[in-house]
Design an enzyme around this catalytic site. Sequence first.
Site, mmCIF file in Angstrom:
data_model
loop_
_atom_site.group_PDB
_atom_site.id
_atom_site.type_symbol
_atom_site.label_atom_id
_atom_site.label_comp_id
_atom_site.label_asym_id
_atom_site.label_seq_id
_atom_site.Cartn_x
_atom_site.Cartn_y
_atom_site.Cartn_z
ATOM 1 N N PHE A 32 -15.015 -4.976 -0.159
ATOM 2 C CA PHE A 32 -16.067 -3.989 -0.398
ATOM 3 C C PHE A 32 -16.119 -3.522 -1.851
ATOM 4 C CE2 PHE A 32 -14.650 -2.991 4.084
ATOM 5 C CZ PHE A 32 -15.501 -3.943 4.618
ATOM 6 N N ASP B 261 -9.181 -9.543 10.885
ATOM 7 C CA ASP B 261 -10.535 -9.043 10.613
ATOM 8 C C ASP B 261 -11.553 -10.166 10.389
ATOM 9 O OD1 ASP B 261 -10.102 -6.342 10.929
ATOM 10 O OD2 ASP B 261 -9.476 -6.048 8.849
ATOM 11 N N GLU C 37 -19.402 2.404 -1.376
ATOM 12 C CA GLU C 37 -18.551 1.848 -2.425
ATOM 13 C C GLU C 37 -19.214 1.862 -3.801
ATOM 14 O OE1 GLU C 37 -19.131 0.427 0.544
ATOM 15 O OE2 GLU C 37 -17.187 0.630 1.530
ATOM 16 N N HIS D 16 -6.084 -5.811 1.013
ATOM 17 C CA HIS D 16 -6.758 -6.778 1.881
ATOM 18 C C HIS D 16 -7.436 -7.891 1.085
ATOM 19 C CE1 HIS D 16 -5.838 -3.604 4.607
ATOM 20 N NE2 HIS D 16 -6.547 -4.083 5.617
ATOM 21 N N ARG E 213 -2.666 -7.370 2.475
ATOM 22 C CA ARG E 213 -2.664 -6.432 3.601
ATOM 23 C C ARG E 213 -1.271 -6.287 4.204
ATOM 24 N NH1 ARG E 213 -3.121 -5.982 9.278
ATOM 25 N NH2 ARG E 213 -2.738 -8.197 9.513
ATOM 26 N N ARG F 211 0.823 -1.210 0.000
ATOM 27 C CA ARG F 211 0.000 0.000 0.000
ATOM 28 C C ARG F 211 0.858 1.262 0.000
ATOM 29 N NH1 ARG F 211 -3.429 -1.030 5.062
ATOM 30 N NH2 ARG F 211 -2.087 -2.840 5.361
ATOM 31 N N SER G 200 -5.734 4.058 5.154
ATOM 32 C CA SER G 200 -5.276 2.675 5.086
ATOM 33 C C SER G 200 -4.690 2.342 3.711
ATOM 34 C CB SER G 200 -6.458 1.759 5.394
ATOM 35 O OG SER G 200 -6.104 0.424 5.222
#
Lengths: 322, 555
Positions: free
Chosen positions: A81, A121, A56, A113, A171, A8, A35
Amino acid sequence: MTEFADMRTVYGETLIKVGEENPNVVVVGADTTDSLKTKPFGKKFPNRFFNVGIAEGNLITIAAGLANEGKIPFASTYAAFLPGRCVDQIRNAVAYPTRNGKNGLNVKMIVSHGGLSVGADGGSHQQIEDIAIMRSIPNIRVLIPADTVAVEKLVRLSSQLYGPFYMRMARSKTPIIHSQTQEFQIGKGIVLQDGSDCAIVACGITVQMALDAANLLKQEGISCRVIDMFSIKPIDSELLEKAARETGGIVTCEEHNIMAGLGSAVSEVVSENYPVPMRRIGVRDQFGESARDSEVSLLLEKHGITSIHISNAVKDIRSKKQ
Amino acid sequence: MGLNYYHILKGVREARKLVIKGTTAAGSGHPGGSFSMAEIMGCMYSKFLRYDPKNPLWQDRDRLVLSKGHASPGLFSNLAVAGYFDKSEIETLRKFGSKLQGHPDFKCPGVEFCGGSLGLGLSFSIGMALAAKMDGKSHHIYTIIGDGESDEGQVWEAAMAGSKFRLDNLTVFLDRNFIQQDDYTERVMPLDEELIGDDISEMWKNAARWRVGDKWRSFGWNVLEIDGHRIEQIEKALNFALQTKGTPSIIVARTIKGKSVEHMEDNPKWHGVAPNPHIAPIIELEIDCQFLIAPSIIAGDMANLENEVKRASHGRADFIHLDVMDGQFVPNKTFDHEKIKQLRPITPIPFDTHLMINEPVKHVRDYVNAGSDIITVHAEVCDESSFGEIHDVLRSSSVSLGLAINPETEFPSWAEKFIPDLDQLIIMSVVPGKSGQKYIETTHEKTRRISKFLAERNFQGLIEADGGVDLTNVESCFLDGARVFVGGSAIIGQKDVRFVISEFRKRLMRARRTLLINKAYSLGSSELVTKWIDLHEVGKKKSELLQIAKESGFL
């Protein structure tokens, strides 16, 4: 010692570089910009950065509207999402609209992710269906980079090539596999290690597992060809057919449901062009569960996604061949 | 500048007929929602949108996003009228290989959004509006959403975003027709409040029950609420929206699904059904037979014409008929353009200015500047040259063009070349000069004759009956071929203008029904009459039609 880096962070840094070069590049986020590390882009280019909140469907469709006007929007949030929530918006607002020979709108859907390795999570957030969803929609190209080198090069490539892209990042930090000079082409896999007894085709975090498995097998005198198939759609049929012909067996590995993922994409090519025995390593049609970072390896092991499982699959194929 | 009323009206009428052509040929499609937004679409393509059919992707064009994509025939027909493609192509709608897909698609030039999946268009428009702002462009984004569509949560995600990003380059129409696929919206998922009982028109009538505007207001939008079939209200709201800065606007347009075809109106069944090919010609005639009421204010208190305009406006007149008399062309004097200018701010309802004056060509600009939307001059005081000049002045000012003939005057031969351009022909049925005279009976025959004469010469406008028209003769005037009805003492001279206008409409509706039954009979005898009447399922329409058919001997 293997070096690890955060996908990321590299994504965010690359966006700024790409944004500096091309004023049409814009970023759309959905309350996960911190994030996804796109916030610095927003700091640098406040007029080209839109946070639409936890919405989204709106994220994707606004991105489509921007793309319709010549912008190159990067729409980012978590994998769960985006393909998981927005199939309709992705299909009808991004992939479907086609004019003047340009297929789909120029939206770059970059998520983080992906897969089981999300960990803590839990199952709700572990997207293991995204490859299946995205590759079944016409006009969308699907990429799963194995490391930060790939992330940088693929973000850059996708900003330069017209059309909808989907790219899934992991992630956690990932080992650096590719050299900075490695060339990336959409639709071309990368042979990381040559071999003649079997081919192992992987994507994302399982590429490192494939390399580890190949090393284990080498000690037993089995020579494996390891392919990073970061471009799942379009897929490198030529490379796969060659591997089938030259090694006589293929094992695939992915942190995704084995249905309609990388393994399916490879077997579609192999079965039509040069059928050889295959084994698919992946999630066996069930959901994941929580696991802390230190326990992610246990979660993957529970679902049969480890270098040991890969090497066993290779041996299994070889025993069938003989 | 005038409203360009007749120009818009013609476009709307033509587009409606193309919807019928297309859906009938396809055997499927969505006429209901195409008709509820027909006037909105007509105003957009005739007046508000900047576009170039020869260069559909011109960067500075305004964008119109049809989010309620199932109403695509309503979009395609307007694109055809606007010149994006040949009108005959409408018959390829929904067929294999056609650019006219079941839902709006980039395959068709002029389409700005691939619709079909509901709830997406507004978000897409927000992306377009953000891009326009980024690039400092001045084009505007218009979006049409449906009320059934507003069940989709994403509409409200977009509502929040539009407000957050202060998109004053975005204007949305909510086509509030109260019907979605399954049933009335207020039964499926109320936007205002839950419907008790069966009569959806109750929701239309009672403003106290409307909530949807409040919803949008609470999301931070500039909300305008209008009757979505009134061209002047659409225009006024759009002008207001375009002047609003710092926030997007939504025009809540209350409409009637299937508007202008009685059996489709307010019947949920016509959400997505194509007309039967045998019925289609009757529907086309019905679309051609819309009528308008134009109260003449000089029949009221000449000392308080402001109040007469208000009464006509409150009575839901279609036009305000303004009789200008100069004391020369006619013995009486009424008022001139100065008065019209004073009256203009009272109502957006079109001003139908009837100039009973000498040398109209000398004065016509004053009446344009005073705010007339339609200007009619007398044939007796014009010739080809002066009328040609009047024609040019009115066209360049978006004012509709009318010609009037006195009872003893025939349609002048010099005016024949203007017929295709003529918006309105007033056939006087009294000697002009004062209010309260009796209708001259021979006008019936004259109107029938001239109506036929004009129809054979590509007349696209309407005949206005003026003089002694009242409840006793308005039906005959309609059957003669008149479509606009001036009412002096019969309307403005009455105590309850609203009531009397609604009585006029009832009579006219009856006349139209008679005409259509006649048409059905001529096409397919009693069998088709019965078939057509059976389509009228909502309310008492069917029993009323049966009675007319029996009385007229068609059943």
